[in-house]
Design an enzyme around this catalytic site. Structure first.
Site, mmCIF file in Angstrom:
data_model
loop_
_atom_site.group_PDB
_atom_site.id
_atom_site.type_symbol
_atom_site.label_atom_id
_atom_site.label_comp_id
_atom_site.label_asym_id
_atom_site.label_seq_id
_atom_site.Cartn_x
_atom_site.Cartn_y
_atom_site.Cartn_z
ATOM 1 N N GLY A 180 36.968 40.848 44.203
ATOM 2 C CA GLY A 180 38.147 40.348 43.506
ATOM 3 C C GLY A 180 37.789 39.086 42.746
ATOM 4 N N SER A 181 38.784 38.422 42.154
ATOM 5 C CA SER A 181 38.478 37.203 41.389
ATOM 6 C C SER A 181 39.740 36.599 40.796
ATOM 7 C CB SER A 181 37.511 37.487 40.227
ATOM 8 O OG SER A 181 36.342 38.125 40.664
ATOM 9 N N ASN A 182 39.611 35.322 40.405
ATOM 10 C CA ASN A 182 40.543 34.664 39.489
ATOM 11 C C ASN A 182 39.730 34.095 38.334
ATOM 12 O OD1 ASN A 182 42.791 34.681 41.477
ATOM 13 N ND2 ASN A 182 41.583 33.087 42.488
ATOM 14 N N ASN A 233 43.188 39.744 39.203
ATOM 15 C CA ASN A 233 43.081 41.155 39.586
ATOM 16 C C ASN A 233 44.377 41.922 39.400
ATOM 17 O OD1 ASN A 233 41.243 39.775 42.236
ATOM 18 N ND2 ASN A 233 40.316 40.717 40.445
#
Length: 808
Positions: free
Chosen positions: A242-244, A514
């Site tokens: 995942g990520s921001n 995401n």
């Protein structure tokens, strides 16, 4: 170019002639290196600065790859070698067929399944065929040189150095590699969310036999539409990555230049770790950032002009086709009434302390036969029908060229141009900012060319359930007019061309956590894209909602600097807490007798929780008291209360960031969740007001390091996902979360203003000095000041220069 390289190398070497500037170990290393000139072999100069970050200087791409392979091996040889065992299909030989394969390069549950798949890929010469393609379909000469050089650098390190990591010291499975191995790793990473996710079912699928084959009777009952829709919706929604990321436009910043904050969430152990470096070919390339292990190019990073990051997207990177089979032969399928035989891929795998195992896989024009969508949703291979998987990323070796294009970019327009030319991004979005003040978001990724129109006309009965619910298309493989076709500008058939990609240019901010492309910017929603890219007008996750609240407020405030990005990363705000903690505390205090009944029927005194939750500061800082209690309560609440009954005010597409809201404390599951959370902590011997950092931690050098951050389900930007062990007394060491952090901007100089942090540190070798140094920084919410320009590299008090080379 060569003369500048010589000046840079001589300048670095000159530092070691001055005793006042020389660490003794650095001088010894440099003198030893200079006694063995590389002559006509590959070589590079590696300048190490604080925290073991290498700045790799080379004269061309082959030599740059050599230095990168060497330096990666020095930090991560055991992790890399384990991955190459996987890619060679030899895990069963060394580790046993039934042992768990791990999730680094596929979702295979056992070593045997992993080996059957990866050895099949190798024996089919898939990678060699892709390497033989001309760019941009195949890799460019520069990337080929980097892969060749990387393999040579890795091999040179093995030949010249001693392995000290106890994970692989003295073992027989650490072996030299080839360019083919490096390319195979890139292909596995590209297809990890497609074929890599389905390795177990690809290797297990076998044609029906006996009466079932003759009658076409399914051996397993097909589940109902609701079960299928739920499983399909969850299939590509697991938290394995995942990520921001957020990019700010120049008119929101203090100096009119862009800003970028990248925060990918990845495993802290194993082959999906990032590794940090700077790569320089004078006059050609100068880029800094994080690479996925075993890859030669920088995946997420920045240069003097532009910075970029990636976030795992909502796009569905594969689809299914339902085949109509020849009644006389379940390994022959019909397309427009004409028979086509499946291709039989027979693979033999060596097994530790056992006889070799031989199995057969079945492949078609669309891809491999599979027998399930998920463990809960079988797709039975009967005498009448079979299902196959189409993964366009299983033929995608273009990721490295796309990333290399980013490294050379001078603007966000150049970033987009690299995406358009190479089309190599498999399962992520791209967010970028540049020194001229531009911002960019784009979901430019490799997806099957499933238009809503095609899905409408070609979906099977099952596909009519899965596509609207999840974007997973199941098409009629018996019809030639259901072929995926080719878009204008697409580098390969069956994928979308650049014009189809959801893209937002020059918004005040462009943010993704995401979630769907729709809410990249709350004031400029993106619409009009095909369902396979994601949804429009649907409820957002709490992390997306919290992130948009934060960055929208930052953009409105203006005057932003890199320091503001650093504060955002470690704000550790809990949007779920802001929305609900007050209501929880009040409802808790109103419970008769201060008790609630747990899921096991036991009455639990929860009165102590009420004041803790009321006093909680609504953050996941390591010192926060009440954070752990709310974390455990929220997980229980989501299990106990259906999503459509969790909030009193429902979701509204007209107000997607602020709805739903107002916790429904009247829901029957509410007191149960509170009782279970309190009982759980007490059973583990944990005080209800225990500080988070006392129980969310990693152990390094025998000491516990408290870890800030919290679960994505709580809406926390700084994602940390620990694993609860009820029998073990609480959370185990953190295995997943924030990884390669970068906060990047520019000022009037030639040097970017960058702060970085590799949360789990540069090396997984416990004997390395860089096993825990950056992890200690992360524990204290501190950053590394990037050394990008030559003057900054050469002025590092920890500078160590090493000339690495082949020995003939």
């Amino acid at each position: 170019m060569r003369s500048r390289l010589r000046r840079l190398v001589l300048g670095a070497t000159a530092l070691f002639t001055a005793a006042s500037a020389l660490p003794a170990a650095a001088a010894t290393t440099q003198q030893r290196a200079e006694q063995h000139p590389s002559r006509d072999g590959l070589s590079a100069v590696v300048r190490y600065t604080e925290y073991g970050i290498p700045h790799i200087l080379a004269k061309d791409y082959a030599n740059l790859g050599f230095g990168t392979g060497w330096a990666q091996a020095a930090d991560e040889v055991c992790t890399l070698a384990d991955g190459f065992v996987t890619l060679r299909g030899e895990r069963s030989r060394y580790f046993g067929a039934d042992a768990r394969a791990g999730g680094d390069l596929s979702a295979a549950r056992t070593n045997l399944a992993s080996d059957l798949y990866f050895r099949g890929v190798r024996e089919s010469r898939t990678v060699e065929k892709l390497l033989a393609e001309r760019a941009p379909v195949g890799p460019s000469r520069e990337v080929r040189d980097m892969m060749r050089g990387w393999a040579a650098g890795y091999n040179a390190w093995l030949k010249q150095q001693k392995i000290t990591d106890p994970a692989c010291a003295g073992v027989s499975w650490v072996r030299p590699v080839t360019e083919l191995d490096v390319a195979a790793r890139g292909l596995a990473i590209a297809s990890i969310s497609g074929e890599g996710r389905f390795v177990d079912t690809i290797t297990a699928a076998q044609p029906p036999t006996g009466a079932g084959a003759a009658s076409g009777t399914p051996s397993v009952r097909t589940p109902g539409a609701k079960t299928v829709a739920k499983a399909a919706d969850e299939l590509w929604g697991d938290p394995g990555m995942g990520s921001n990321a957020v990019a700010f436009r120049g008119d929101t910043t203090a100096n009119g230049r862009g800003l970028l904050l990248g925060n990918p969430h990845y495993p802290w152990d194993g082959g999906r770790r990032f590794w940090q470096s700077q790569q320089t070919i004078p006059g050609e390339l100068d880029v800094s950032g994080g690479s996925l292990l075993g890859t030669p190019a920088i995946s997420i990073g920045f240069n003097a002009h532009v910075a970029w990051s990636h976030t795992v997207s909502t796009g569905i990177p594969a689809n299914f086709h339902q085949l109509t089979l020849d009644p006389a032969d379940p390994t022959t399928y019909l397309v427009d009434g004409r028979p086509e035989r499946m291709k039989k891929r027979t693979v033999t795998v060596a097994v530790k302390d056992g006889t070799p195992v031989t199995r057969t896989q079945w492949w078609t024009r669309y891809g491999p036969v599979v027998t399930s969508l998920s463990p809960q949703v079988p797709l039975p291979w009967t005498g009448k029908a079979a299902y196959v998987l189409n993964d366009p990323n299983a033929a995608n070796l273009r990721f490295a060229d796309t990333s290399l294009g980013f490294g050379k970019a001078r603007s966000t327009a150049d970033v987009l141009a690299s995406l358009d030319r190479h089309q190599g991004i498999p399962w992520v979005n791209t967010i970028a900012a540049d020194r001229a003040g531009h911002s960019l978001y784009t979901q430019s990724q490799v997806l099957p060319r499933i238009t809503d129109e095609l899905a409408q006309s070609c979906s099977t009965e099952l596909g009519r359930t899965t596509y609207p619910a999840s974007g997973i298309a199941i098409l009629d493989g018996s019809r030639g007019d259901c072929a995926l076709g080719r878009d204008p500008g697409a580098v390969a058939p069956g994928i979308f061309g650049p014009a189809r990609m959801p893209t937002l240019k020059d918004a005040p901010y462009a943010e993704n956590s995401n979630g769907t492309a729709w809410m990249t910017n709350a004031d400029r929603p993106l619409t009009g894209y095909e369902r396979i890219f994601g949804t429009v007008g649907t409820q957002l996750g709490l992390r997306t909602r919290g992130a948009i609240e934060d960055v929208d407020a930052m953009a409105d405030r203006g005057g932003l600097t890199v320091r503001d990005l650093q504060r955002q990363q470690f704000a550790n705000r809990v949007p779920a807490g802001d929305l609900a903690a007050g209501d929880v505390a009040r409802a808790c205090a109103a419970l008769p007798g201060g008790t609630a009944t747990g899921s096991d029927g036991t009455a639990v005194d929860v009165s102590g929780a009420c004041g803790v939750l009321k006093a909680w500061d609504r953050t996941m800082d390591t010192g926060s008291r009440g954070a752990l209690l709310f974390d455990r309560f929220w997980r229980r609440l989501e299990q106990a209360v259906p999503g459509d009954r969790l909030w009193k005010v429902p979701f509204s597409a007209a107000d997607p960031v602020r709805t739903p809201n107002t916790l429904n404390t009247d829901a029957p599951g509410f007191p149960t969740a509170l009782a279970d959370a309190v009982a759980e902590l007490r059973a583990a011997g944990i005080a209800l007001d225990a500080p988070l950092g006392a129980h969310q931690f990693v152990v390094r050098d025998g000491k516990r390091l408290p870890v800030p951050g919290g679960a994505g389900r709580l809406g926390v930007w700084n994602v940390i996902e620990p694993t609860w062990d009820a029998a073990g007394g609480g959370y185990t060491e953190v295995p997943f979360g924030s990884s390669h952090l970068q906060a990047v901007g520019w000022d009037g100089s030639r040097c970017p203003v960058a702060r970085t942090l590799l949360t789990y540190s540069q090396s997984s070798n416990p004997k390395s000095p860089h096993f825990a140094d950056q992890t200690r920084l992360f524990s204290g919410e501190k950053w590394v000041t990037s050394r990008f320009c030559e003057k900054d590299i050469l002025s590092s008090p920890k500078l160590k220069v090493v000339r690495v080379h082949e020995r003939r």
